[in-house]
Design a protein around this motif. Structure first.
Motif, PDB file in Angstrom:
ATOM      1  N   GLN A 173       0.803  -1.221   0.000  1.00  0.00           N
ATOM      2  CA  GLN A 173       0.000   0.000   0.000  1.00  0.00           C
ATOM      3  C   GLN A 173       0.841   1.278   0.000  1.00  0.00           C
ATOM      4  O   GLN A 173       2.025   1.257   0.302  1.00  0.00           O
ATOM      5  CB  GLN A 173      -0.892  -0.005   1.237  1.00  0.00           C
ATOM      6  CG  GLN A 173      -1.853  -1.189   1.286  1.00  0.00           C
ATOM      7  CD  GLN A 173      -2.919  -1.144   0.207  1.00  0.00           C
ATOM      8  OE1 GLN A 173      -3.151  -0.104  -0.416  1.00  0.00           O
ATOM      9  NE2 GLN A 173      -3.559  -2.277  -0.040  1.00  0.00           N
ATOM     10  N   ASP A 174       0.185   2.366  -0.304  1.00  0.00           N
ATOM     11  CA  ASP A 174       0.794   3.706  -0.234  1.00  0.00           C
ATOM     12  C   ASP A 174       2.030   3.833  -1.126  1.00  0.00           C
ATOM     13  O   ASP A 174       2.935   4.625  -0.853  1.00  0.00           O
ATOM     14  CB  ASP A 174       1.189   4.051   1.216  1.00  0.00           C
ATOM     15  CG  ASP A 174      -0.001   4.081   2.158  1.00  0.00           C
ATOM     16  OD1 ASP A 174      -1.094   4.444   1.696  1.00  0.00           O
ATOM     17  OD2 ASP A 174       0.170   3.745   3.337  1.00  0.00           O
ATOM     18  N   GLY A 175       2.100   3.027  -2.154  1.00  0.00           N
ATOM     19  CA  GLY A 175       3.222   3.124  -3.085  1.00  0.00           C
ATOM     20  C   GLY A 175       4.409   2.231  -2.760  1.00  0.00           C
ATOM     21  O   GLY A 175       5.373   2.187  -3.514  1.00  0.00           O
TER      22      GLY A 175
ATOM     23  N   GLU B 149       1.381  11.447  -1.486  1.00  0.00           N
ATOM     24  CA  GLU B 149       1.686  12.473  -0.486  1.00  0.00           C
ATOM     25  C   GLU B 149       3.118  12.320   0.036  1.00  0.00           C
ATOM     26  O   GLU B 149       3.711  13.262   0.534  1.00  0.00           O
ATOM     27  CB  GLU B 149       0.689  12.384   0.676  1.00  0.00           C
ATOM     28  CG  GLU B 149       0.841  13.528   1.676  1.00  0.00           C
ATOM     29  CD  GLU B 149      -0.302  13.609   2.681  1.00  0.00           C
ATOM     30  OE1 GLU B 149      -0.885  12.571   3.011  1.00  0.00           O
ATOM     31  OE2 GLU B 149      -0.589  14.736   3.143  1.00  0.00           O
ATOM     32  N   TYR B 150       3.652  11.120  -0.120  1.00  0.00           N
ATOM     33  CA  TYR B 150       5.005  10.848   0.367  1.00  0.00           C
ATOM     34  C   TYR B 150       6.026  11.268  -0.682  1.00  0.00           C
ATOM     35  O   TYR B 150       5.754  11.232  -1.887  1.00  0.00           O
ATOM     36  CB  TYR B 150       5.160   9.362   0.705  1.00  0.00           C
ATOM     37  CG  TYR B 150       4.230   8.931   1.813  1.00  0.00           C
ATOM     38  CD1 TYR B 150       4.450   9.337   3.130  1.00  0.00           C
ATOM     39  CD2 TYR B 150       3.127   8.132   1.544  1.00  0.00           C
ATOM     40  CE1 TYR B 150       3.595   8.956   4.147  1.00  0.00           C
ATOM     41  CE2 TYR B 150       2.258   7.749   2.559  1.00  0.00           C
ATOM     42  CZ  TYR B 150       2.497   8.165   3.857  1.00  0.00           C
ATOM     43  OH  TYR B 150       1.643   7.799   4.864  1.00  0.00           O
ATOM     44  N   GLU B 151       7.236  11.599  -0.200  1.00  0.00           N
ATOM     45  CA  GLU B 151       8.187  12.225  -1.115  1.00  0.00           C
ATOM     46  C   GLU B 151       8.614  11.335  -2.297  1.00  0.00           C
ATOM     47  O   GLU B 151       8.905  11.841  -3.367  1.00  0.00           O
ATOM     48  CB  GLU B 151       9.413  12.680  -0.324  1.00  0.00           C
ATOM     49  CG  GLU B 151       9.096  13.902   0.528  1.00  0.00           C
ATOM     50  CD  GLU B 151       9.840  13.871   1.849  1.00  0.00           C
ATOM     51  OE1 GLU B 151       9.230  13.455   2.846  1.00  0.00           O
ATOM     52  OE2 GLU B 151      11.020  14.226   1.854  1.00  0.00           O
TER      53      GLU B 151
ATOM     54  N   SER C 232      -7.717  -1.514   7.933  1.00  0.00           N
ATOM     55  CA  SER C 232      -7.077  -1.147   9.197  1.00  0.00           C
ATOM     56  C   SER C 232      -5.987  -0.109   8.999  1.00  0.00           C
ATOM     57  O   SER C 232      -5.720   0.675   9.880  1.00  0.00           O
ATOM     58  CB  SER C 232      -6.472  -2.389   9.850  1.00  0.00           C
ATOM     59  OG  SER C 232      -5.260  -2.742   9.191  1.00  0.00           O
ATOM     60  N   ASP C 233      -5.317  -0.143   7.834  1.00  0.00           N
ATOM     61  CA  ASP C 233      -4.116   0.669   7.626  1.00  0.00           C
ATOM     62  C   ASP C 233      -3.106   0.356   8.733  1.00  0.00           C
ATOM     63  O   ASP C 233      -2.241   1.174   9.042  1.00  0.00           O
ATOM     64  CB  ASP C 233      -4.470   2.172   7.616  1.00  0.00           C
ATOM     65  CG  ASP C 233      -3.360   3.031   7.031  1.00  0.00           C
ATOM     66  OD1 ASP C 233      -2.373   2.473   6.504  1.00  0.00           O
ATOM     67  OD2 ASP C 233      -3.468   4.262   7.121  1.00  0.00           O
ATOM     68  N   GLY C 234      -3.221  -0.829   9.320  1.00  0.00           N
ATOM     69  CA  GLY C 234      -2.465  -1.112  10.536  1.00  0.00           C
ATOM     70  C   GLY C 234      -1.216  -1.936  10.324  1.00  0.00           C
ATOM     71  O   GLY C 234      -0.994  -2.540   9.279  1.00  0.00           O
TER      72      GLY C 234
HETATM   73 ZN   LIG Z   1      -1.575   5.650   3.560  1.00  0.00          ZN
END
Ligand SMILES: [Zn+2]
Length: 835
Positions: free
Chosen positions: A442-444, A516-518, A723-725
């Protein structure tokens, strides 16, 4: 429709000849029949005598006419041995030679130098006609042998390999053999077989099925398919005008007469017939254990067999010539259990029923959103076999659900648990809240699929894992870790596309990004669209932590909608939230933007975790990436988070600050909150320079959402739960799913049990593209969770993030009980789940 024209047998077995345990065979088949797993007839003979024969079930589930051992089933591929017999007869009559070029009889064929023998032994290289037909068919077209030849003559599909160099099972070969027989004999195959086989052997129930037959014989069996307790007709198909690869009908009684005739010269001479049981020789001198319509069992003396599976039929004929033992099984609506039992029986292997169990007396919430019902669920191996009002059969293991809720195992569509799985393979973080499948990458950020598979093999884990492919990960691999603050060049983009394409083929669910992350922030919109197109071509999806969850959110939402529009693929908004204080309370506005996009035809969905604070790096609080700007820091403390409610979960440069709020740290440092924010970023950056291998240097739990918005997002029909956990840190890692059940189902009554569970299972599966999981239904994987609705509750908190939930009584993954009463059972049946 299921198509399996033959089933491979295991070659391993016990050699010693023991007396056949017919009594046990009968009891096992009876159990299979009584549990709706067998509808068919069986005959076992020794030395020419019938030792056991029996019929179980009906010829047609719509009329319930009882089956008898003279009932005629579609033999499917068992037909092939009859076709070869016709060819051998024509050869004995001098009407053809096995080495004749097929073109001599079928000049329309677009291939040279394929002999009749090549067709009989599946060594022609001609492609499968199913494929060719499906490629070119017109609607409502029933294929016949004649049309099949026309089709091949017209489209001239290329050979799959040079004739004679390989063995490859192919039904086209046998359709062509029938045309050769018909052209030489000048008779329809039905007449030829009747005159030359049925009459001489005095067969009573054997015929070639012909769509033009004036009436269907009374003992004709109709195929059906079983889905749980329901039956559905699964009989002839658009291919059934083609004869030769299947479509001879016969009974076990007739087939035994047929099989016994193969040791005589009633039909052809011994020398002719001997060739039917010789392995085919390939051009390189090797052999393949297939003769003329017969498989030859490896490592066994004189054992020959063929299976047949077509639409609703599964059949077997198995000859042990040395001992003159024969078993024949014909079944409709079968699932292959009776077949494997029968094979083990004749090979003198143990033939106990495959392991399974029944969970009875549960409130079944099946994941589809339909209302809870009282039911039982039967599991066989890793799959759900049946659901409904099931009665236990003799000796079956029974689990009493005591009226508790049985749901599909939860699917966490946005998880960060993957990195801790090799250290904590029991995955209690997931299991304690009922999660059985995590969606990683996730998130790239992702692991390569080969790495995940190798890791699971090395250290098996309790839960299943699926993954997206991370934009930042593949970007970094091509552009270098220190060179990401710019869009990719055209040349780099091609390389990034290539690696995404390869991951898609290995089973990636699609592209994930963390813009959003660099590592992703400086990519252009176009770069992401181009990559999303690659995911779309691989039938994947796009999931994104968007470019801004606060001040530039409008642009970021516009970007993800546009990606769905341009790349034409489903897009999912990760952990939907409104992080800008000024935007609190405007969830309805955001949801109406998403609804409008859906109305335009863009499949946009979201996942959401049930907390009003997030967990990330302090750096996300600087939307302009101006990490040294006091102005930026001041803006963040005033609009983007609450310094008095936001805790530093990790802070490697100074452990004194760990567990304290930003405001408390500021007081200690005698600074303003904004100054402290600048310090935290700078100290972490210095620490990273000094310790380049360190990871997780700083994390902050940022209080920046309103619960009212979280509730609106959870309620949106297109939001599933995540959850993103991770394993610890934010309490969402251990408590998201049970918090939903406890706070939003039981306490606030915001969601019904059925809807909440739907959002945790089938809806999540649909959003990420996982099939065969997330619903409790026949054929689905047996990932399940037993929940006590009275006690279910999350216990994880900021102070105690690993506290286990209450009320998750039992969890099964792939049919294996892995968790019970807050304890991992040290079972590791988790699998990689590909798209
Ligand atoms: Zn995220």
């Amino acid at each position: 429709m299921r198509i399996f024209l033959f089933i491979t047998l295991s070659a391993l077995g016990v050699q010693a000849q023991q007396p056949a345990d017919v009594k046990k065979l009968d009891s096992v088949l009876t159990v299979l029949y009584k549990t709706n797993r067998f509808n068919g007839t069986v005959l076992y003979g020794e030395k020419g005598k019938v030792i056991y024969k029996k019929a179980f079930g009906v010829t047609d589930y719509r009329t319930n006419q009882p089956l008898t051992t003279t009932a005629a089933f579609n033999l499917a591929s068992v037909t092939k041995q009859f076709i070869c017999m016709c060819i051998m007869m024509l050869k004995e009559r001098g009407l053809l030679q096995l080495e004749d070029d097929c073109k001599k009889y079928i000049p329309e064929l677009p291939y040279d130098s394929i002999s009749i023998r090549n067709l009989m032994t599946h060594t022609s290289g001609i492609p499968e006609y199913f494929t060719i037909f499906q490629q070119y068919k017109t609607p409502l077209d029933t294929l016949t042998n004649k049309k099949l030849i026309t089709l091949f003559a017209h489209y001239k599909p290329a050979l799959e390999f040079a004739t004679g160099t390989k063995w490859n099972y192919c039904n086209t070969n046998y359709a062509l053999l029938v045309s050769i027989i018909e052209r030489i004999s000048k008779e329809p195959i039905s007449i030829f077989i009747k005159k030359n086989i049925v009459v001489p052997l005095a067969l009573k129930d054997t015929y070639v099925y012909d769509v033009l037959m004036p009436s269907v014989p009374a003992n004709h069996v109709y195929g059906f398919e079983e889905t749980g307790e329901k039956k559905k007709l699964d009989d002839l198909t658009a291919f059934d005008g083609v004869l030769g690869d299947g479509n001879i009908y016969s009974s076990v009684e007739d087939l035994y007469k047929w099989e016994q005739s193969l040791t005589t010269e009633k039909l052809v001479k011994k020398e002719t017939l001997a060739q039917a049981f010789e392995p085919v020789k390939l051009k390189d001198g090797t052999t393949y254990p297939y003769g003329f319509g017969w498989f030859i069992e490896k490592d066994k003396a004189q054992q020959y067999w063929h299976t047949g599976g077509w639409a609703g039929f599964i059949n077997l004929i198995y000859r042990d010539v040395k001992n003159n033992r024969t078993i024949i099984l014909l079944s409709s609506g079968g699932n292959g259990f009776a077949n494997s039992v029968t094979i083990n029986f004749i090979q003198d292997k143990p033939f106990d029923l495959p392991a399974g169990f029944l969970i009875k007396n549960v409130q079944l919430i099946d994941g589809t959103g339909t209302i809870a019902k009282n039911a039982a669920v039967r599991i066989q191996g890793s799959r759900i076999l049946a659901v409904g009002n099931l009665r236990p059969f003799d000796g079956e293991e029974i689990i009493d659900g005591e009226g508790k809720i049985l749901a599909p195992g939860f699917i966490d569509s946005h998880s960060h648990l993957e990195s801790s799985l090799s250290k904590y393979p029991q995955a209690l973080a997931a299991l304690n809240q009922g999660i059985t499948t995590i969606v990683a990458g996730q998130d790239g950020d992702s692991y390569a699929i080969d790495t995940i598979k190798a890791e699971i093999k090395k250290i098996p884990c309790a839960i299943n894992i699926a993954t997206y492919t991370g934009h930042a990960t593949i970007r970094e691999a091509v552009m270098g870790a220190t060179n990401l603050a710019r869009p990719a060049t055209a040349e780099e983009l091609e390389k990034i596309k290539t690696s995404l394409r390869s991951e898609m083929q290995k089973g990636s669910l699609g592209l994930s990004s963390g813009l959003e992350y660099e590592a992703g922030f400086y990519s252009s919109r176009n770069e992401v669209i181009e990559l999303a197109k690659v995911a779309a071509a691989g039938k994947g999806k796009y999931i994104s932590h968007i470019r801004s969850e606060d001040i530039n959110m409008t642009d970021a939402i516009d970007e993800i909608i546009n990606i769905g529009r341009e790349a034409k693929l489903p897009v999912q908004l990760s952990h939907i939230k409104l992080a800008l204080k000024d935007d609190w309370g405007s969830a309805a506005k955001l949801l109406s933007t998403l609804q409008n996009a859906r109305a335009e035809g863009i499949d946009i969905t979201a996942d959401c975790y049930p907390y009003d604070f997030w967990n990330s790096t302090v750096r996300v609080l600087f939307p302009k990436k101006d990490f040294t700007s006091l102005e930026g820091a001041t803006y963040a403390t005033e609009h983007l988070f609450d310094p008095t409610g936001s805790v530093m979960v990790r802070f490697a440069p100074d452990s004194n600050y760990k567990g304290k709020t930003v405001a408390a740290i500021a007081t200690l440092r005698k600074e303003t909150n904004a100054q402290t924010l600048l310090y935290l970023v700078a100290a972490a950056a210095r620490f990273e320079q000094q310790h380049p291998d360190a990871s997780g240097i700083e994390t902050i739990m940022g209080k920046s959402m309103s619960e009212e918005d979280v509730i609106s997002f959870l309620s949106w029909p297109h939001t599933n739960i995540c959850s993103d956990g991770a394993n610890g840190g934010h309490p969402r890692g251990y408590g998201s799913f049970t918090k939903i059940l406890s706070s939003y189902v039981k306490e606030k009554k915001l969601l019904s049990w059925e809807t909440a569970i739907y959002k945790m299972t089938a809806l999540a599966a649909e959003h990420v593209g996982i099939v065969n999981r997330g619903i409790i239904a026949s054929g689905y994987f047996a990932d399940m969770v037993l929940i006590d609705p009275a006690t279910v509750k999350d216990n994880a908190s900021i102070q105690n993030p690993k506290a286990l939930s209450d009320g998750i009584l039992k969890v099964w993954v792939n049919g294996v009980l892995v968790y019970k009463d807050k304890t991992g059972l040290q079972k590791y049946p988790g699998e990689f789940v590909g798209k």
